[in-house]
Design a protein around this motif. Structure first.
Motif, PDB file in Angstrom:
ATOM      1  N   LEU A  70      58.684  -2.521  53.052  1.00 55.74           N
ATOM      2  CA  LEU A  70      58.490  -1.606  52.043  1.00 55.74           C
ATOM      3  C   LEU A  70      60.485  -1.452  51.722  1.00 55.74           C
ATOM      4  O   LEU A  70      60.653  -0.834  50.657  1.00 55.74           O
ATOM      5  CB  LEU A  70      58.515  -0.314  52.678  1.00 55.74           C
ATOM      6  N   GLU A  77      56.136   5.891  46.249  1.00 56.57           N
ATOM      7  CA  GLU A  77      55.102   6.871  45.692  1.00 56.57           C
ATOM      8  C   GLU A  77      55.109   7.736  47.356  1.00 56.57           C
ATOM      9  O   GLU A  77      54.815   7.190  47.942  1.00 56.57           O
ATOM     10  CB  GLU A  77      54.144   6.760  45.208  1.00 56.57           C
ATOM     11  N   LEU A  79      52.754  10.089  49.490  1.00 52.71           N
ATOM     12  CA  LEU A  79      51.158  11.451  49.461  1.00 52.71           C
ATOM     13  C   LEU A  79      51.138  12.220  50.846  1.00 52.71           C
ATOM     14  O   LEU A  79      51.108  11.285  51.561  1.00 52.71           O
ATOM     15  CB  LEU A  79      50.680  10.338  49.147  1.00 52.71           C
ATOM     16  N   ASP A 145      50.255   8.958  52.797  1.00 50.27           N
ATOM     17  CA  ASP A 145      50.251   7.454  52.191  1.00 50.27           C
ATOM     18  C   ASP A 145      52.036   7.391  51.549  1.00 50.27           C
ATOM     19  O   ASP A 145      52.916   8.056  51.159  1.00 50.27           O
ATOM     20  CB  ASP A 145      48.724   7.578  51.478  1.00 50.27           C
ATOM     21  N   LEU A 146      51.875   6.125  52.045  1.00 48.17           N
ATOM     22  CA  LEU A 146      53.443   5.197  50.678  1.00 48.17           C
ATOM     23  C   LEU A 146      53.106   4.385  50.523  1.00 48.17           C
ATOM     24  O   LEU A 146      52.625   3.568  50.753  1.00 48.17           O
ATOM     25  CB  LEU A 146      53.809   4.974  52.407  1.00 48.17           C
ATOM     26  N   LYS A 147      53.349   4.547  49.081  1.00 46.27           N
ATOM     27  CA  LYS A 147      53.275   2.338  48.017  1.00 46.27           C
ATOM     28  C   LYS A 147      54.480   2.663  47.249  1.00 46.27           C
ATOM     29  O   LYS A 147      55.313   3.842  47.146  1.00 46.27           O
ATOM     30  CB  LYS A 147      51.711   3.212  47.468  1.00 46.27           C
ATOM     31  N   PRO A 148      54.883   1.667  46.864  1.00 49.49           N
ATOM     32  CA  PRO A 148      55.553   0.964  46.113  1.00 49.49           C
ATOM     33  C   PRO A 148      55.555   1.939  44.809  1.00 49.49           C
ATOM     34  O   PRO A 148      53.779   2.135  44.466  1.00 49.49           O
ATOM     35  CB  PRO A 148      55.989  -0.370  45.754  1.00 49.49           C
ATOM     36  N   ARG A 150      54.889   3.052  40.982  1.00 48.94           N
ATOM     37  CA  ARG A 150      54.218   1.552  40.434  1.00 48.94           C
ATOM     38  C   ARG A 150      55.024   1.197  38.876  1.00 48.94           C
ATOM     39  O   ARG A 150      54.477  -0.296  38.807  1.00 48.94           O
ATOM     40  CB  ARG A 150      53.209   2.293  39.420  1.00 48.94           C
ATOM     41  N   TYR A 153      56.445  -2.051  40.564  1.00 53.38           N
ATOM     42  CA  TYR A 153      56.086  -2.776  41.479  1.00 53.38           C
ATOM     43  C   TYR A 153      54.820  -3.879  40.530  1.00 53.38           C
ATOM     44  O   TYR A 153      54.389  -3.333  39.618  1.00 53.38           O
ATOM     45  CB  TYR A 153      54.670  -1.833  41.898  1.00 53.38           C
TER      46      TYR A 153
ATOM     47  N   PHE B 104      51.391  -0.106  53.679  1.00 49.69           N
ATOM     48  CA  PHE B 104      52.409   0.390  52.719  1.00 49.69           C
ATOM     49  C   PHE B 104      53.447   0.098  51.797  1.00 49.69           C
ATOM     50  O   PHE B 104      54.379   0.756  50.622  1.00 49.69           O
ATOM     51  CB  PHE B 104      53.008   1.152  53.440  1.00 49.69           C
ATOM     52  N   SER B 105      53.728  -1.357  51.621  1.00 48.58           N
ATOM     53  CA  SER B 105      54.667  -2.100  50.796  1.00 48.58           C
ATOM     54  C   SER B 105      53.671  -2.840  49.502  1.00 48.58           C
ATOM     55  O   SER B 105      53.628  -3.799  48.666  1.00 48.58           O
ATOM     56  CB  SER B 105      55.564  -3.266  51.073  1.00 48.58           C
ATOM     57  N   LEU B 106      52.000  -2.345  49.512  1.00 47.23           N
ATOM     58  CA  LEU B 106      51.829  -2.387  48.510  1.00 47.23           C
ATOM     59  C   LEU B 106      50.841  -1.612  47.881  1.00 47.23           C
ATOM     60  O   LEU B 106      50.787  -0.463  48.539  1.00 47.23           O
ATOM     61  CB  LEU B 106      50.391  -3.368  49.635  1.00 47.23           C
ATOM     62  N   ARG B 107      50.378  -1.984  46.617  1.00 49.47           N
ATOM     63  CA  ARG B 107      49.199  -0.778  46.516  1.00 49.47           C
ATOM     64  C   ARG B 107      48.152  -1.179  46.339  1.00 49.47           C
ATOM     65  O   ARG B 107      47.534  -0.567  45.062  1.00 49.47           O
ATOM     66  CB  ARG B 107      49.587  -0.122  44.881  1.00 49.47           C
ATOM     67  N   ARG B 111      43.585   0.683  52.688  1.00 51.10           N
ATOM     68  CA  ARG B 111      45.216   1.399  53.356  1.00 51.10           C
ATOM     69  C   ARG B 111      44.243   2.312  54.345  1.00 51.10           C
ATOM     70  O   ARG B 111      43.366   3.114  53.942  1.00 51.10           O
ATOM     71  CB  ARG B 111      46.225   2.247  52.806  1.00 51.10           C
TER      72      ARG B 111
END
Lengths: 163, 163
Positions: A70, A77, A79, A145-148, A150, A153, B104-107, B111
């Motif tokens: 990460l 992003e 959540l 949640d946590l994500k890169p 968009r 990415y 968490f480093s992926l979309r 998850r």
């Protein structure tokens, strides 16, 4: 607490509440807790700012390995579950002036599934704690949640037919 | 179905699954269903495109009044439940080549809380159906929220101390 409790039970002029169906179509797992400077709704900003204060995302034990990789993203992003929000309003009056809008035309925390989404600046990762700027939620808000982001990415796996 | 079922139970080299805690920290209400052209994961795009096909968001009865006012926005944020995804991977190998990344480093749809978020172009609203471009999910995906894109949204209520 008194002010918040009042807000949660009274309707403003024009607002419409429905009988909420049971919230059991799917279940969430809280993966952490968000620590912010704001402890009452009155001081919480309406929208986060990327030059706002640093906030701490505390990740619960089982999910700490999921942070690997990460650190390479500037924007992520987030959540979270707006645990203090009522869920039954279909029409809302944000100003309390009798003018109403549909819940889906607002970013109000009051919604059938009170999930907040923010794009934040990643400041750093220290063990199980992720430091970010740009949040606008209460201290103690559960993280889901946590994500890169968009925008920054690119999928790792190869494209598929629909791409 | 066979291919998807296999994907859901086997681990790729290097991937790590955990014993999932019970998913009962909060409960979701599905507010509608998403209709897209994609019926298998293999044909579903990795990422939606704003020039992609028009998809239909079917809003369930109680929530139709909540669409009032949404028509004024060009871009809306859509949240949906990735109902076919496993939830227990903390490390994943998107290419299946042994190289792993934290969830968490992926979309990736895999998850702990498989919630997809997309920003889409609003094409139109026809009664209980919202037409949009830019999605990347399977036909039949449950809908959990719609809101104006944060970039084009200004809060209606007056600013607060934190703003």
């Amino acid at each position: 607490m008194t002010v918040d409790a009042t807000r949660d039970t009274r309707l403003r002029a024009g607002e419409v509440a429905i009988d909420l169906p049971p919230a059991n179509d799917a279940g969430l797992i809280f993966i952490g807790l968000i620590h912010t400077p704001w402890t009452t709704r009155e001081e919480t900003p309406r929208q986060g700012r990327l030059d706002g204060p640093v906030c701490r995302l505390e990740i619960f034990g089982p999910w700490v390995p999921s942070l690997q990789g990460l650190e390479q993203f500037e924007r992520i992003e987030v959540l979270y579950w707006l645990h203090r929000s009522r869920r039954d309003l279909v029409l809302q009056s944000p100003k309390g002036d009798g003018a109403v809008r549909g819940t889906f035309s607002l970013r109000s925390p009051v919604r059938p599934n009170p999930i907040g989404t923010s794009v934040v600046e990643l400041v750093g990762i220290e063990g199980a704690v992720v430091l970010v700027r740009g949040l606008d939620c209460l201290d103690g808000t559960p993280l889901i949640d946590l994500k890169p982001d968009r925008c920054s990415y690119t999928p790792i796996a190869s494209p598929r037919a629909g791409d």
